[in-house]
Design an enzyme around this catalytic site. Structure first.
Site, mmCIF file in Angstrom:
data_model
loop_
_atom_site.group_PDB
_atom_site.id
_atom_site.type_symbol
_atom_site.label_atom_id
_atom_site.label_comp_id
_atom_site.label_asym_id
_atom_site.label_seq_id
_atom_site.Cartn_x
_atom_site.Cartn_y
_atom_site.Cartn_z
ATOM 1 N N LYS A 70 0.850 -1.192 0.000
ATOM 2 C CA LYS A 70 0.000 0.000 0.000
ATOM 3 C C LYS A 70 0.879 1.233 0.000
ATOM 4 O O LYS A 70 1.822 1.325 0.797
ATOM 5 C CB LYS A 70 -0.882 0.000 1.271
ATOM 6 C CG LYS A 70 -1.840 1.187 1.348
ATOM 7 C CD LYS A 70 -3.087 0.947 0.536
ATOM 8 C CE LYS A 70 -3.934 2.201 0.352
ATOM 9 N NZ LYS A 70 -3.448 3.065 -0.757
ATOM 10 N N LYS A 94 5.001 2.208 8.531
ATOM 11 C CA LYS A 94 3.871 3.092 8.854
ATOM 12 C C LYS A 94 2.607 2.261 9.055
ATOM 13 O O LYS A 94 1.902 2.396 10.049
ATOM 14 C CB LYS A 94 3.695 4.071 7.685
ATOM 15 C CG LYS A 94 2.760 5.209 7.942
ATOM 16 C CD LYS A 94 2.574 6.060 6.689
ATOM 17 C CE LYS A 94 3.881 6.610 6.140
ATOM 18 N NZ LYS A 94 3.654 7.575 5.030
ATOM 19 N N LYS A 106 5.263 1.783 -2.905
ATOM 20 C CA LYS A 106 5.307 3.172 -3.350
ATOM 21 C C LYS A 106 5.692 3.197 -4.809
ATOM 22 O O LYS A 106 6.398 2.299 -5.295
ATOM 23 C CB LYS A 106 6.356 3.950 -2.551
ATOM 24 C CG LYS A 106 6.196 5.456 -2.648
ATOM 25 C CD LYS A 106 5.014 5.905 -1.803
ATOM 26 C CE LYS A 106 5.165 7.298 -1.296
ATOM 27 N NZ LYS A 106 4.570 7.438 0.042
ATOM 28 N N ASP A 146 0.313 10.920 -3.713
ATOM 29 C CA ASP A 146 1.503 11.334 -2.953
ATOM 30 C C ASP A 146 1.874 12.712 -3.509
ATOM 31 O O ASP A 146 0.988 13.417 -4.026
ATOM 32 C CB ASP A 146 2.623 10.279 -3.113
ATOM 33 C CG ASP A 146 3.736 10.457 -2.090
ATOM 34 O OD1 ASP A 146 3.534 10.098 -0.929
ATOM 35 O OD2 ASP A 146 4.805 10.988 -2.434
ATOM 36 N N THR A 190 -4.165 13.211 6.256
ATOM 37 C CA THR A 190 -2.770 13.211 6.726
ATOM 38 C C THR A 190 -2.554 14.380 7.681
ATOM 39 O O THR A 190 -1.969 14.217 8.763
ATOM 40 C CB THR A 190 -1.790 13.296 5.539
ATOM 41 O OG1 THR A 190 -2.156 12.305 4.583
ATOM 42 C CG2 THR A 190 -0.365 13.067 5.988
ATOM 43 N N ASN A 221 -1.098 19.833 -0.345
ATOM 44 C CA ASN A 221 -2.268 19.198 0.231
ATOM 45 C C ASN A 221 -2.168 18.982 1.739
ATOM 46 O O ASN A 221 -3.068 19.325 2.507
ATOM 47 C CB ASN A 221 -2.340 17.821 -0.433
ATOM 48 C CG ASN A 221 -3.729 17.377 -0.560
ATOM 49 O OD1 ASN A 221 -4.610 17.971 0.057
ATOM 50 N ND2 ASN A 221 -3.945 16.346 -1.349
ATOM 51 N N SER A 349 -7.083 5.942 3.868
ATOM 52 C CA SER A 349 -7.067 5.117 2.646
ATOM 53 C C SER A 349 -7.590 3.716 2.964
ATOM 54 O O SER A 349 -8.344 3.119 2.192
ATOM 55 C CB SER A 349 -5.643 4.987 2.098
ATOM 56 O OG SER A 349 -5.313 6.090 1.289
HETATM 57 N N1 GLU Z 1 1.219 8.954 0.115
HETATM 58 C C1 GLU Z 1 0.711 8.866 1.443
HETATM 59 C C2 GLU Z 1 1.799 8.421 2.400
HETATM 60 O O1 GLU Z 1 2.966 8.589 2.141
HETATM 61 C C3 GLU Z 1 -0.563 8.029 1.530
HETATM 62 C C4 GLU Z 1 -0.440 6.613 1.091
HETATM 63 C C5 GLU Z 1 -1.782 5.883 0.970
HETATM 64 O O2 GLU Z 1 -2.806 6.458 1.302
HETATM 65 O O3 GLU Z 1 -1.740 4.729 0.568
HETATM 66 O O4 GLU Z 1 1.537 7.962 3.486
#
Ligand code: GLU
Length: 415
Positions: A70, A94, A106, A146, A190, A221, A349
């Site tokens: 994810k 995370k 990612k 992202d 976030t 954002n 998410s």
């Molecule tokens: N890009 C965000 C992060 O770095 C969200 C990732 C997501 O929602 O999967 O945590």
């Protein structure tokens, strides 16, 4: 000699610190030191002027031990394989801190999206999914926004995936617009989660949010949502910077007015409600809290000793180098680590993915209440681990996470 670590080396050294404390089995550590799988693709895009440009795209799946990979997709000129690997690495830990049923992934494309027209951006987003269609899937690897990607880009990606598979699977990515199965509260998640983390930390320090001075690096954002929520809670956002430079107002910047200005001009520069200041001085200001909310590697051994704040709220992924961590630890600066404080985005998410699978959608109040609860619980777990093991919060966050992931790896018999 000045430390010259890549994001991946930084991530690995953070994991090692936690593994040492946990006496983690060597084979588990070795498994987690590198991604399980990385895919590099070339993405040809027909440009508006009739030429074709080829872009480099990446997807890294760091771990799928606990669930599907994810993590977001970044469009930025600085994207490269090492960075994408590190970002996927951070996603694993995370999701582990929050106890989400996901591993870490990612992706990214090396591109300056501000140089593309809207239709070129659409073709690039679709091209990215075409190149990686068999890597993605609701139970395999679930992308999200992202840096420089958003709901519109997710909508194009969702659609391209549907064109390829001849059916729409709304749970194949998150961060979608609400009409396309997105979750209420995802855009600000976030920032909101980071604020909950800060409030929990302030409680531990017997400090109130009201009147606290804050400096924020990054007004995208995530940084803008955090600044807006903090200002609503009575904090004074005295400084903000973005790629155009910095702005300062000792009485507190009017965030709603700044948001309007940014939406009109694209930047914080020339905002009438503040004075200009050099953007690179943002972390040196005499404020209570500094908030890196842009890219990695911004708090380094060069500037960490100049930090005057009591708290660093890491909203960016990987903003602090190990040397900077050490310097700030010695100075008594409390660093709220990225894998905890910026986990609100991936948490909502997850809620979005759950709602897609249910086909039943929650109110914004419900999303925010569940997010707040998850962030508070995770903060408490990390705080308690730090106290029990006499380590900093970053190492504690990794320890909480590595325990879960290591157990899953062992139970499955992966190593
Ligand atoms: N890009 C965000 C992060 O770095 C969200 C990732 C997501 O929602 O999967 O945590």
């Amino acid at each position: 000699m000045a430390e010259q670590l890549t994001p991946m080396q930084i991530a690995q050294s953070q994991l090692k610190a936690a593994a040492d404390k946990l006496d983690l089995e060597e084979s588990v550590l070795e498994m987690l030191m590198e991604p399980e799988r990385v895919v590099c693709v070339r993405i040809p895009v027909k440009m508006d002027d009739g030429t074709t440009k080829i872009f480099n795209g990446y997807r890294s799946q760091h771990s799928t031990a606990i669930g599907p990979a994810k993590g977001g997709v970044r469009f930025h000129p600085g994207v490269n394989l090492d960075e994408v690997k590190a970002l996927s690495f951070w996603m694993t830990f995370k999701c582990g801190v929050l106890g989400l049923p996901y591993g870490g992934g990612k992706g990214g494309v090396q591109v300056d999206p501000t140089k593309l027209s809207r239709s070129e951006l659409e073709r690039l987003s679709r091209g990215y999914v075409r190149a990686l269609a068999d890597v993605f899937g609701a139970d395999l690897d679930v992308p999200a926004p992202d840096v420089n990607t958003n709901g519109q880009i997710m909508a194009w990606m969702l659609d391209e995936y549907a064109v390829i598979n001849r059916k729409t699977d709304f749970a194949m990515l998150t961060g979608k617009p609400i009409v396309l199965g997105g979750s209420k509260g995802r855009v600000e998640a976030t920032g909101r989660g980071a604020v909950v983390t800060l409030l929990e930390a302030l409680k531990k320090l017997d400090m109130d949010i009201k009147g606290r001075t804050v400096a924020v690096q990054g007004f995208g954002n995530v940084g803008s949502a955090a600044a807006d929520i903090l200002a609503d809670l009575g904090a004074k956002i005295v400084a903000i910077s973005d790629i155009s430079g910095g702005i300062y107002n000792e009485n507190g910047i009017d965030i709603k007015a700044l948001l309007e200005h940014r939406d009109k001009t694209g930047f914080v520069k020339d905002f009438s409600g503040a004075e200009p200041m050099p953007g690179e001085k943002i972390f040196e200001l005499p404020v209570d809290v500094i908030v890196p909310a842009a890219l990695e590697n911004v708090l380094t051994e060069e500037n960490a000793h100049k930090v005057q704040a009591k708290i660093v709220l890491e909203i960016a992924n990987g903003p602090t180098t190990p040397k900077a961590d050490e310097i700030m630890r010695e100075k008594g600066v409390l660093v709220l680590p990225d894998i905890l404080s910026n986990a609100g985005g991936v948490t909502v998410s997850y809620f979005e993915w759950v709602q897609n699978r249910y086909g039943y959608f929650w109110s914004e109040e419900e999303v925010n209440a569940r997010l707040t609860q998850k962030m508070k619980e995770s903060f408490a777990n990390v705080w308690n681990m730090a106290k029990e093991s006499s380590v900093d919060l970053r190492t504690a966050a990794y320890m909480v996470s590595v325990k879960r992931i290591g157990e899953a790896i062992k139970l499955r018999g992966i190593v």
